[in-house]
Design a protein around this motif. Sequence first.
Motif, PDB file in Angstrom:
ATOM      1  N   ILE A 360       2.766  21.887  11.896  1.00 52.49           N
ATOM      2  CA  ILE A 360       3.926  22.593  11.346  1.00 52.49           C
ATOM      3  C   ILE A 360       3.525  24.015  10.968  1.00 52.49           C
ATOM      4  CG2 ILE A 360       5.543  22.663   9.398  1.00 52.49           C
ATOM      5  CD1 ILE A 360       5.469  19.634   9.336  1.00 52.49           C
ATOM      6  N   PRO A 361       4.303  25.009  11.370  1.00 55.79           N
ATOM      7  CA  PRO A 361       3.997  26.387  10.977  1.00 55.79           C
ATOM      8  C   PRO A 361       3.887  26.510   9.455  1.00 55.79           C
ATOM      9  CG  PRO A 361       5.711  26.349  12.649  1.00 55.79           C
ATOM     10  CD  PRO A 361       5.492  24.922  12.243  1.00 55.79           C
ATOM     11  N   ASP A 362       2.965  27.320   9.000  1.00 58.75           N
ATOM     12  CA  ASP A 362       2.703  27.577   7.574  1.00 58.75           C
ATOM     13  C   ASP A 362       1.888  26.484   6.891  1.00 58.75           C
ATOM     14  OD1 ASP A 362       4.115  30.002   7.623  1.00 58.75           O
ATOM     15  OD2 ASP A 362       6.015  28.976   7.220  1.00 58.75           O
ATOM     16  N   VAL A 363       1.657  25.342   7.557  1.00 57.64           N
ATOM     17  CA  VAL A 363       0.795  24.317   6.967  1.00 57.64           C
ATOM     18  C   VAL A 363      -0.652  24.657   7.308  1.00 57.64           C
ATOM     19  CG1 VAL A 363       0.089  21.895   7.031  1.00 57.64           C
ATOM     20  CG2 VAL A 363       2.516  22.487   6.952  1.00 57.64           C
ATOM     21  N   LYS A 364      -1.433  24.985   6.284  1.00 59.42           N
ATOM     22  CA  LYS A 364      -2.834  25.344   6.491  1.00 59.42           C
ATOM     23  C   LYS A 364      -3.727  24.109   6.579  1.00 59.42           C
ATOM     24  CE  LYS A 364      -2.453  29.748   4.024  1.00 59.42           C
ATOM     25  NZ  LYS A 364      -2.960  30.546   2.876  1.00 59.42           N
ATOM     26  N   ASP A 365      -3.368  23.083   5.825  1.00 58.32           N
ATOM     27  CA  ASP A 365      -4.140  21.844   5.823  1.00 58.32           C
ATOM     28  C   ASP A 365      -3.248  20.765   5.233  1.00 58.32           C
ATOM     29  OD1 ASP A 365      -6.254  20.173   6.250  1.00 58.32           O
ATOM     30  OD2 ASP A 365      -7.551  20.988   4.679  1.00 58.32           O
ATOM     31  N   GLY A 366      -3.506  19.535   5.601  1.00 57.06           N
ATOM     32  CA  GLY A 366      -2.682  18.464   5.067  1.00 57.06           C
ATOM     33  C   GLY A 366      -3.164  17.107   5.515  1.00 57.06           C
ATOM     34  N   THR A 367      -2.773  16.090   4.784  1.00 62.62           N
ATOM     35  CA  THR A 367      -3.135  14.726   5.157  1.00 62.62           C
ATOM     36  C   THR A 367      -2.140  13.738   4.573  1.00 62.62           C
ATOM     37  OG1 THR A 367      -4.917  13.084   5.159  1.00 62.62           O
ATOM     38  CG2 THR A 367      -4.649  14.359   3.151  1.00 62.62           C
ATOM     39  N   PHE A 368      -1.811  12.727   5.354  1.00 66.52           N
ATOM     40  CA  PHE A 368      -1.064  11.585   4.829  1.00 66.52           C
ATOM     41  C   PHE A 368      -2.038  10.704   4.055  1.00 66.52           C
ATOM     42  CE2 PHE A 368       2.131  12.985   7.709  1.00 66.52           C
ATOM     43  CZ  PHE A 368       3.323  12.381   7.331  1.00 66.52           C
ATOM     44  N   PHE A 369      -1.480   9.895   3.172  1.00 67.57           N
ATOM     45  CA  PHE A 369      -2.324   9.116   2.271  1.00 67.57           C
ATOM     46  C   PHE A 369      -1.577   7.849   1.878  1.00 67.57           C
ATOM     47  CE2 PHE A 369      -3.666   8.435  -2.283  1.00 67.57           C
ATOM     48  CZ  PHE A 369      -4.961   8.012  -2.002  1.00 67.57           C
ATOM     49  N   ILE A 370      -2.274   6.719   1.916  1.00 60.71           N
ATOM     50  CA  ILE A 370      -1.694   5.466   1.427  1.00 60.71           C
ATOM     51  C   ILE A 370      -2.082   5.336  -0.038  1.00 60.71           C
ATOM     52  CG2 ILE A 370      -1.593   2.968   1.678  1.00 60.71           C
ATOM     53  CD1 ILE A 370      -2.400   3.298   4.582  1.00 60.71           C
ATOM     54  N   PRO A 371      -1.137   5.530  -0.956  1.00 63.26           N
ATOM     55  CA  PRO A 371      -1.467   5.516  -2.387  1.00 63.26           C
ATOM     56  C   PRO A 371      -2.007   4.158  -2.828  1.00 63.26           C
ATOM     57  CG  PRO A 371       0.712   6.463  -2.000  1.00 63.26           C
ATOM     58  CD  PRO A 371       0.280   5.823  -0.717  1.00 63.26           C
ATOM     59  N   PRO A 372      -2.833   4.146  -3.868  1.00 67.25           N
ATOM     60  CA  PRO A 372      -3.306   2.874  -4.425  1.00 67.25           C
ATOM     61  C   PRO A 372      -2.122   2.020  -4.866  1.00 67.25           C
ATOM     62  CG  PRO A 372      -4.516   4.733  -5.351  1.00 67.25           C
ATOM     63  CD  PRO A 372      -3.366   5.310  -4.593  1.00 67.25           C
ATOM     64  N   LYS A 373      -2.207   0.737  -4.598  1.00 61.54           N
ATOM     65  CA  LYS A 373      -1.107  -0.157  -4.961  1.00 61.54           C
ATOM     66  C   LYS A 373      -1.214  -0.598  -6.414  1.00 61.54           C
ATOM     67  CE  LYS A 373      -0.343  -2.123  -0.363  1.00 61.54           C
ATOM     68  NZ  LYS A 373      -0.296  -3.373   0.434  1.00 61.54           N
ATOM     69  N   LYS A 374      -0.055  -0.826  -7.002  1.00 58.74           N
ATOM     70  CA  LYS A 374      -0.029  -1.425  -8.330  1.00 58.74           C
ATOM     71  C   LYS A 374      -0.301  -2.920  -8.199  1.00 58.74           C
ATOM     72  CE  LYS A 374       4.023  -0.169  -9.821  1.00 58.74           C
ATOM     73  NZ  LYS A 374       5.125   0.104 -10.775  1.00 58.74           N
ATOM     74  N   VAL A 418      -0.611  21.189  -2.829  1.00 62.47           N
ATOM     75  CA  VAL A 418      -1.866  21.431  -3.545  1.00 62.47           C
ATOM     76  C   VAL A 418      -2.492  22.726  -3.036  1.00 62.47           C
ATOM     77  CG1 VAL A 418      -2.330  18.995  -4.019  1.00 62.47           C
ATOM     78  CG2 VAL A 418      -3.153  20.017  -1.884  1.00 62.47           C
ATOM     79  N   SER A 419      -3.391  23.284  -3.823  1.00 58.59           N
ATOM     80  CA  SER A 419      -4.041  24.542  -3.429  1.00 58.59           C
ATOM     81  C   SER A 419      -5.108  24.311  -2.366  1.00 58.59           C
ATOM     82  CB  SER A 419      -4.663  25.226  -4.647  1.00 58.59           C
ATOM     83  OG  SER A 419      -5.615  24.373  -5.271  1.00 58.59           O
ATOM     84  N   GLU A 420      -5.728  23.129  -2.378  1.00 63.26           N
ATOM     85  CA  GLU A 420      -6.722  22.780  -1.371  1.00 63.26           C
ATOM     86  C   GLU A 420      -6.937  21.276  -1.375  1.00 63.26           C
ATOM     87  OE1 GLU A 420     -10.459  24.585  -2.217  1.00 63.26           O
ATOM     88  OE2 GLU A 420     -10.669  23.638  -4.176  1.00 63.26           O
ATOM     89  N   LEU A 421      -7.433  20.752  -0.258  1.00 60.73           N
ATOM     90  CA  LEU A 421      -7.782  19.340  -0.174  1.00 60.73           C
ATOM     91  C   LEU A 421      -9.242  19.160  -0.572  1.00 60.73           C
ATOM     92  CD1 LEU A 421      -6.065  18.185   3.155  1.00 60.73           C
ATOM     93  CD2 LEU A 421      -5.220  17.999   0.820  1.00 60.73           C
ATOM     94  N   PRO A 422      -9.595  17.998  -1.125  1.00 60.19           N
ATOM     95  CA  PRO A 422     -10.969  17.777  -1.602  1.00 60.19           C
ATOM     96  C   PRO A 422     -11.942  17.448  -0.469  1.00 60.19           C
ATOM     97  CG  PRO A 422      -9.666  15.812  -1.991  1.00 60.19           C
ATOM     98  CD  PRO A 422      -8.715  16.842  -1.441  1.00 60.19           C
ATOM     99  N   ARG A 423     -12.027  18.350   0.503  1.00 57.79           N
ATOM    100  CA  ARG A 423     -12.950  18.130   1.617  1.00 57.79           C
ATOM    101  C   ARG A 423     -14.379  18.353   1.151  1.00 57.79           C
ATOM    102  NH1 ARG A 423     -10.443  17.417   6.373  1.00 57.79           N
ATOM    103  NH2 ARG A 423      -8.264  18.096   6.561  1.00 57.79           N
ATOM    104  N   ASP A 424     -15.303  17.572   1.716  1.00 61.79           N
ATOM    105  CA  ASP A 424     -16.705  17.770   1.383  1.00 61.79           C
ATOM    106  C   ASP A 424     -17.273  18.899   2.238  1.00 61.79           C
ATOM    107  OD1 ASP A 424     -17.203  16.698   3.913  1.00 61.79           O
ATOM    108  OD2 ASP A 424     -17.803  14.740   3.153  1.00 61.79           O
ATOM    109  N   ALA A 425     -18.581  19.104   2.160  1.00 63.60           N
ATOM    110  CA  ALA A 425     -19.203  20.225   2.874  1.00 63.60           C
ATOM    111  C   ALA A 425     -19.061  20.107   4.382  1.00 63.60           C
ATOM    112  CB  ALA A 425     -20.683  20.314   2.499  1.00 63.60           C
ATOM    113  N   ASN A 426     -18.707  18.907   4.871  1.00 66.54           N
ATOM    114  CA  ASN A 426     -18.572  18.686   6.309  1.00 66.54           C
ATOM    115  C   ASN A 426     -17.117  18.554   6.746  1.00 66.54           C
ATOM    116  OD1 ASN A 426     -21.476  18.443   6.546  1.00 66.54           O
ATOM    117  ND2 ASN A 426     -21.227  16.475   5.531  1.00 66.54           N
ATOM    118  N   SER A 427     -16.182  18.964   5.870  1.00 64.68           N
ATOM    119  CA  SER A 427     -14.738  18.921   6.141  1.00 64.68           C
ATOM    120  C   SER A 427     -14.159  17.512   6.117  1.00 64.68           C
ATOM    121  CB  SER A 427     -14.399  19.581   7.492  1.00 64.68           C
ATOM    122  OG  SER A 427     -14.474  20.974   7.390  1.00 64.68           O
ATOM    123  N   LYS A 428     -14.937  16.529   5.692  1.00 61.52           N
ATOM    124  CA  LYS A 428     -14.433  15.165   5.596  1.00 61.52           C
ATOM    125  C   LYS A 428     -13.611  14.993   4.324  1.00 61.52           C
ATOM    126  CE  LYS A 428     -16.739  13.508   9.210  1.00 61.52           C
ATOM    127  NZ  LYS A 428     -16.087  12.925  10.397  1.00 61.52           N
TER     128      LYS A 428
END
Length: 449
Positions: A360-374, A418-428
């Motif tokens: 998507i234009p203007d998306v610099k980074d992003g990820t889908f996520f399965i939230p922790p279940k209650k 968010v301002s940034e994703l919590p990627r590690d030093a290897n982009s993971k």
Amino acid sequence: MRYNLLKRQKIWRELTWTLFERRQADMHWIANRLPDECCVVPVFQDQCLFFSCLFAAVTKGTPCLFLSDHSLESIKRLRSDFCCIHLVTDRDSHGTFKSDEVLRIASTTVDSVCNSVEKLVMDPAGDQIVLKVFSSGSTGIPRFYSKTWTALIEEARMIDRSLKLGDHARHLISTVPPNHMYGFSYGLFGPLHWGMSIDAERPVFPLDLRRVLLAAPDSAWVVTTPTHLRAYMESAVELPKLAGFICSTAPLPLELARSVEERFGCALIETYGSTETGAIAWRHPTQGQKWTCYDAISISMDEQMRVYAPHLPLEGQSLDDRVRLLDKSHFEIIGRSSDLVKIAGKRASLFELNAKLCDIPDVKDGTFFIPPKKADQPQDNIRLGAFVVSDEQDPQIILDELRNRIDQVFLPRPLVMVSELPRDANSKLPRAALEKLWYAHFDKGRALI
């Protein structure tokens, strides 16, 4: 066969060729201080010192451990798996390691060591375990995989036969830590074996990369990640002519690949591999989306993907990835078995959803996520969330774009800017880091469903 890599290959440090005798002093100094029968954890900013540490450990018969992170939990797990561990580093801080588990080295540490020491020759048995490499933890708890000397050599030869990077440039710069298998194979061990020169520095920021490129004797390859490429594109810093980029560790959006090639006027090669297998395939994404297997690699896909090569176990190595085989040498990546989600009777892969989100234009980074279940949440009641980095601050605009690209049952609820994703030093993106980010936005007791 005897491999005296450093004797046949000088190491380049900003136009200064480091003498082989100096590296010998480094190796003797390190080897004499390594405890016997103790696994080594090498963590260095200086790639010359990193390789010296690896060389010393190999000649001593000691495996090196490549960790995905140095959190207290990871180090505790390491101590339970190995009777003795020792951090060897050029950094001032040693984090969660105990002081008696640390050997600190600086570039000046061995200045007083005599250069006339006896030559060390790396001559390990082919089946000697040189590395124990931990996976990133992006799908759960990290696991370690052993790498023999023969496997590393055969992988380096295999990559060279296909990419022939040394035919286009004799120099290489890596922005990826060498204690990640991609950074090790493409940014350090491979280039040395291919007769190329590497720079001791690992430039992280665009201005640092420009400085190192300007110091290079000629154009150079840059081994990097999508995160670094985004930073280069967003920066006003202009890079001098380079041979090309090698990219891996995370999905590379096609639009980013096109923009990089257009701005910097060079090829961008994307590689695919795993901690378990090492290198598997490569592609030139702007020329086509199918992956080409390295010549020693073959793949089968039944209930799970299995990779075969002479340097891998005879029965092959199973992976969680899912691919569509086009012929015996080419395939497309569909996603991972563990990232398949089923909602309202429909299936989708988080890999494919992430690709569409990042296109998507203007998306610099992003990820889908399965939230922790209650605790009281039904097993089959799944809702997706998403984290997005974008200059566009209205999440509804991003959702409207997604609605045109994916089935609405997979729309993220919520979509968090968010301002940034919590990627590690290897982009993971480790699962634990994403859960922490989720809880930072939503209380544990009210995870959205």
